[in-house]
Design a protein around this motif. Structure first.
Motif, PDB file in Angstrom:
ATOM      1  N   VAL A  24       0.477   4.440 -22.666  1.00 50.63           N
ATOM      2  CA  VAL A  24      -0.163   4.519 -21.470  1.00 50.63           C
ATOM      3  C   VAL A  24       0.581   4.907 -20.085  1.00 50.63           C
ATOM      4  CG1 VAL A  24      -1.782   3.102 -19.875  1.00 50.63           C
ATOM      5  CG2 VAL A  24      -1.651   3.012 -22.266  1.00 50.63           C
ATOM      6  N   ILE A  25      -0.112   6.013 -19.121  1.00 47.43           N
ATOM      7  CA  ILE A  25       0.769   6.073 -18.087  1.00 47.43           C
ATOM      8  C   ILE A  25      -0.106   5.356 -16.910  1.00 47.43           C
ATOM      9  CG2 ILE A  25       1.593   7.794 -16.389  1.00 47.43           C
ATOM     10  CD1 ILE A  25       1.413   9.958 -19.101  1.00 47.43           C
ATOM     11  N   VAL A  26       0.514   4.890 -16.043  1.00 44.86           N
ATOM     12  CA  VAL A  26      -0.027   4.044 -14.938  1.00 44.86           C
ATOM     13  C   VAL A  26       0.769   4.706 -13.732  1.00 44.86           C
ATOM     14  CG1 VAL A  26      -0.025   1.834 -13.607  1.00 44.86           C
ATOM     15  CG2 VAL A  26      -0.347   1.902 -16.143  1.00 44.86           C
ATOM     16  N   TYR A  27       0.294   5.526 -13.106  1.00 50.94           N
ATOM     17  CA  TYR A  27       0.577   5.996 -11.795  1.00 50.94           C
ATOM     18  C   TYR A  27       0.554   5.380 -10.461  1.00 50.94           C
ATOM     19  CZ  TYR A  27       0.020  10.471 -14.436  1.00 50.94           C
ATOM     20  OH  TYR A  27       0.326  11.441 -15.416  1.00 50.94           O
ATOM     21  N   GLY A  28       1.376   5.507  -9.690  1.00 47.69           N
ATOM     22  CA  GLY A  28       1.514   4.736  -8.445  1.00 47.69           C
ATOM     23  C   GLY A  28       1.864   5.525  -7.229  1.00 47.69           C
ATOM     24  N   ASP A  29       1.543   5.189  -6.293  1.00 40.61           N
ATOM     25  CA  ASP A  29       1.936   5.854  -4.804  1.00 40.61           C
ATOM     26  C   ASP A  29       3.292   6.184  -4.702  1.00 40.61           C
ATOM     27  OD1 ASP A  29       2.028   6.888  -2.444  1.00 40.61           O
ATOM     28  OD2 ASP A  29       0.488   5.468  -1.203  1.00 40.61           O
ATOM     29  N   GLU A  30       3.830   7.508  -4.702  1.00 42.23           N
ATOM     30  CA  GLU A  30       5.391   7.532  -4.419  1.00 42.23           C
ATOM     31  C   GLU A  30       5.908   7.406  -3.061  1.00 42.23           C
ATOM     32  OE1 GLU A  30       5.772  11.704  -5.378  1.00 42.23           O
ATOM     33  OE2 GLU A  30       5.106  12.312  -3.567  1.00 42.23           O
ATOM     34  N   SER A  31       4.930   7.131  -2.148  1.00 40.39           N
ATOM     35  CA  SER A  31       5.378   6.970  -0.667  1.00 40.39           C
ATOM     36  C   SER A  31       4.959   5.729   0.037  1.00 40.39           C
ATOM     37  CB  SER A  31       5.137   8.531  -0.033  1.00 40.39           C
ATOM     38  OG  SER A  31       5.796   8.369   1.086  1.00 40.39           O
ATOM     39  N   TYR A  32       5.086   4.682  -0.445  1.00 40.48           N
ATOM     40  CA  TYR A  32       4.516   3.562   0.116  1.00 40.48           C
ATOM     41  C   TYR A  32       5.315   2.281  -0.040  1.00 40.48           C
ATOM     42  CZ  TYR A  32       0.740   0.304   1.463  1.00 40.48           C
ATOM     43  OH  TYR A  32      -0.027  -0.727   2.109  1.00 40.48           O
ATOM     44  N   PRO A  33       6.709   2.318   0.478  1.00 38.68           N
ATOM     45  CA  PRO A  33       7.640   1.426   0.350  1.00 38.68           C
ATOM     46  C   PRO A  33       7.106   0.412   1.415  1.00 38.68           C
ATOM     47  CG  PRO A  33       8.339   3.153   2.037  1.00 38.68           C
ATOM     48  CD  PRO A  33       7.103   3.833   1.311  1.00 38.68           C
ATOM     49  N   VAL A 182       3.829  -5.165   6.162  1.00 42.47           N
ATOM     50  CA  VAL A 182       5.100  -5.389   5.490  1.00 42.47           C
ATOM     51  C   VAL A 182       5.720  -4.179   5.418  1.00 42.47           C
ATOM     52  CG1 VAL A 182       6.132  -6.314   3.276  1.00 42.47           C
ATOM     53  CG2 VAL A 182       4.374  -7.663   4.643  1.00 42.47           C
ATOM     54  N   SER A 183       5.004  -3.155   4.856  1.00 44.01           N
ATOM     55  CA  SER A 183       5.508  -1.729   4.667  1.00 44.01           C
ATOM     56  C   SER A 183       6.037  -1.088   5.686  1.00 44.01           C
ATOM     57  CB  SER A 183       4.275  -1.009   4.152  1.00 44.01           C
ATOM     58  OG  SER A 183       4.631   0.525   3.754  1.00 44.01           O
ATOM     59  N   ILE A 184       5.332  -1.463   6.784  1.00 48.78           N
ATOM     60  CA  ILE A 184       5.795  -0.792   8.088  1.00 48.78           C
ATOM     61  C   ILE A 184       7.351  -1.600   8.532  1.00 48.78           C
ATOM     62  CG2 ILE A 184       5.437  -0.610  10.858  1.00 48.78           C
ATOM     63  CD1 ILE A 184       2.390  -0.287   9.783  1.00 48.78           C
ATOM     64  N   PHE A 185       7.294  -2.810   8.694  1.00 51.35           N
ATOM     65  CA  PHE A 185       8.500  -3.544   9.243  1.00 51.35           C
ATOM     66  C   PHE A 185       9.646  -3.492   8.324  1.00 51.35           C
ATOM     67  CE2 PHE A 185       4.901  -5.529  11.854  1.00 51.35           C
ATOM     68  CZ  PHE A 185       5.218  -5.084  12.859  1.00 51.35           C
ATOM     69  N   LEU A 186       9.630  -3.406   7.035  1.00 48.24           N
ATOM     70  CA  LEU A 186      10.608  -3.176   5.986  1.00 48.24           C
ATOM     71  C   LEU A 186      11.008  -1.904   5.839  1.00 48.24           C
ATOM     72  CD1 LEU A 186       9.655  -5.616   3.228  1.00 48.24           C
ATOM     73  CD2 LEU A 186      11.295  -5.953   5.023  1.00 48.24           C
ATOM     74  N   LEU A 187      10.741  -0.819   6.606  1.00 53.49           N
ATOM     75  CA  LEU A 187      11.231   0.694   6.402  1.00 53.49           C
ATOM     76  C   LEU A 187      12.140   0.702   7.275  1.00 53.49           C
ATOM     77  CD1 LEU A 187      10.732   3.064   5.272  1.00 53.49           C
ATOM     78  CD2 LEU A 187       9.381   3.831   7.394  1.00 53.49           C
TER      79      LEU A 187
END
Length: 187
Positions: A24-33, A182-187
């Protein structure tokens, strides 16, 4: 003698088939650190690690987690070429996304540049008619924001990912950026 060999081979094949795990392939957003992103060719992130832990003991399945651009992932879900995509962000406009039990995490959004916060901006959209708001390409917006855009109360500008949107925010090209804090401040 041929029948005897066939009888010996059949149970072996049935046993092998019963124990072979389905991929089974589970895809995830590649650009969401920091939740899901590609770094040096490796798919990483909080959601990636979480899904790996959740699926580690699923012996009936071989779960492969694969990065994909967010908009492409949504398209793949919609046309049925993808089984799963995270994070799902199910809204009524995305009726092709099936119900799921619990969100992976509850995110909170919106960051504005200090220079535009010199006046009170507490009512949306009335207090934001004079600014451009940055969003990630393909992200579904709240019905309130969609209505404000449709009625020309606010302007939004899409960009590919957090880094680009944060650069635009820092350069005052946009005044606010809608995304998880969280995504913004950890970048």
């Amino acid at each position: 003698m041929l029948i005897a060999h066939a009888l010996l081979v059949c149970p072996i094949l049935v046993s092998a088939m019963a124990f072979s795990a389905e991929e089974v392939i589970v895809y995830g957003d590649e650009s969401y650190p920091p939740y899901s992103y590609v770094e040096a060719g490796e798919f990483k992130g909080i959601y990636v690690d979480y899904i790996r832990q959740l699926t580690a003991n699923m012996s009936d399945y071989r779960v492969r987690i694969s990065p994909v651009p967010w908009k492409r992932g949504l398209s793949m879900l919609k046309n049925g070429s993808a089984f799963a995509l995270f994070p799902p962000y199910r809204f009524k406009e995305r009726d092709y996304i099936q119900f799921y039990s619990l969100p992976l995490y509850q995110e909170s959004v919106v960051v504005c540049n200090r220079t535009i916060m010199t006046k009170s901006r507490v009512k949306f959209p009335e207090d934001f008619t004079d600014v451009v708001i940055g969003i990630n390409r393909g992200y579904l917006l709240s019905s309130e924001l969609q209505s404000a855009i449709t009625n020309n109360f606010v302007k939004v500008e899409e960009a590919n990912g957090n880094e680009t949107n944060l650069k635009k925010l820092a350069a005052l090209h946009t005044a606010c950026y809608i995304n998880d804090k969280v995504s913004i401040f950890l970048l």
